[in-house]
Design a protein around this motif. Sequence first.
Motif, PDB file in Angstrom:
ATOM      1  N   UNK A  40      97.842  29.492  39.653  1.00  0.00           N
ATOM      2  CA  UNK A  40      98.525  30.224  38.578  1.00  0.00           C
ATOM      3  C   UNK A  40      98.342  31.727  38.757  1.00  0.00           C
ATOM      4  N   UNK A  41      97.146  32.154  39.123  1.00  0.00           N
ATOM      5  CA  UNK A  41      96.890  33.591  39.328  1.00  0.00           C
ATOM      6  C   UNK A  41      97.605  34.108  40.579  1.00  0.00           C
ATOM      7  N   UNK A  42      97.652  33.283  41.627  1.00  0.00           N
ATOM      8  CA  UNK A  42      98.383  33.676  42.834  1.00  0.00           C
ATOM      9  C   UNK A  42      99.858  33.887  42.522  1.00  0.00           C
ATOM     10  N   UNK A  43     100.412  33.052  41.653  1.00  0.00           N
ATOM     11  CA  UNK A  43     101.823  33.182  41.296  1.00  0.00           C
ATOM     12  C   UNK A  43     102.083  34.482  40.539  1.00  0.00           C
ATOM     13  N   UNK A  44     101.036  35.055  39.966  1.00  0.00           N
ATOM     14  CA  UNK A  44     101.146  36.334  39.259  1.00  0.00           C
ATOM     15  C   UNK A  44     100.850  37.511  40.181  1.00  0.00           C
ATOM     16  N   UNK A  46      98.109  38.339  41.736  1.00  0.00           N
ATOM     17  CA  UNK A  46      96.825  39.012  41.555  1.00  0.00           C
ATOM     18  C   UNK A  46      96.108  39.130  42.897  1.00  0.00           C
ATOM     19  N   UNK A  47      95.263  40.128  43.013  1.00  0.00           N
ATOM     20  CA  UNK A  47      94.518  40.367  44.250  1.00  0.00           C
ATOM     21  C   UNK A  47      93.546  39.221  44.505  1.00  0.00           C
ATOM     22  N   UNK A  52      89.005  35.472  43.229  1.00  0.00           N
ATOM     23  CA  UNK A  52      87.707  34.937  43.664  1.00  0.00           C
ATOM     24  C   UNK A  52      86.598  35.282  42.682  1.00  0.00           C
ATOM     25  N   UNK A  53      86.599  36.507  42.163  1.00  0.00           N
ATOM     26  CA  UNK A  53      85.578  36.911  41.186  1.00  0.00           C
ATOM     27  C   UNK A  53      85.672  36.072  39.918  1.00  0.00           C
ATOM     28  N   UNK A  54      86.892  35.809  39.462  1.00  0.00           N
ATOM     29  CA  UNK A  54      87.076  35.013  38.252  1.00  0.00           C
ATOM     30  C   UNK A  54      86.628  33.565  38.461  1.00  0.00           C
ATOM     31  N   UNK A  55      86.993  32.993  39.592  1.00  0.00           N
ATOM     32  CA  UNK A  55      86.584  31.619  39.885  1.00  0.00           C
ATOM     33  C   UNK A  55      85.064  31.516  39.981  1.00  0.00           C
ATOM     34  N   UNK A  56      84.454  32.515  40.602  1.00  0.00           N
ATOM     35  CA  UNK A  56      83.002  32.539  40.730  1.00  0.00           C
ATOM     36  C   UNK A  56      82.329  32.594  39.357  1.00  0.00           C
TER      37      UNK A  56
END
Length: 153
Positions: A40-44, A46-47, A52-56
Amino acid sequence: MVVRTADVPGAFRLVVPGNVRALDPAPTIFEAMLRGWEKQQQSRLLARKTIDDRLSLVRRFAVFTATYPWEWTPEDVEAYFSRQLSGDSPLAHSTVRGQQGDLQMFCAFIVDGRYGWATACEEAFGQVPAQVCHDWNTADHVTSSRAVRGGAR
């Protein structure tokens, strides 16, 4: 009102094959949620570092609580971020505010009916995830006094 899942990036039915049943569904669904949020974030656009920081952060929060998102509580948020603000190397308040916002976005994603994660959790575990970040258990985002007074003149 019934919200139907859609074929949107990150939706449960696009991330988890319908013909596969996990032997241990809890960690499988949690990892699928993270893959879904990543998509979902890739579709937006995002860097990669932001994603990666959010998933972490979400993984660290899950380890801290020793529970899965469908079991999280607002008290977990208070305990986790209290820990982040104490000890020998407390995080900066701005870092905590950002992380709280990231966790709030993850929860918004998994409770949004368009993605189907809440339904999947209810079917698999008899529990649904909830938004656990609220204005009463997260830091205020500071606005400039100029903005509060009505802006520049």
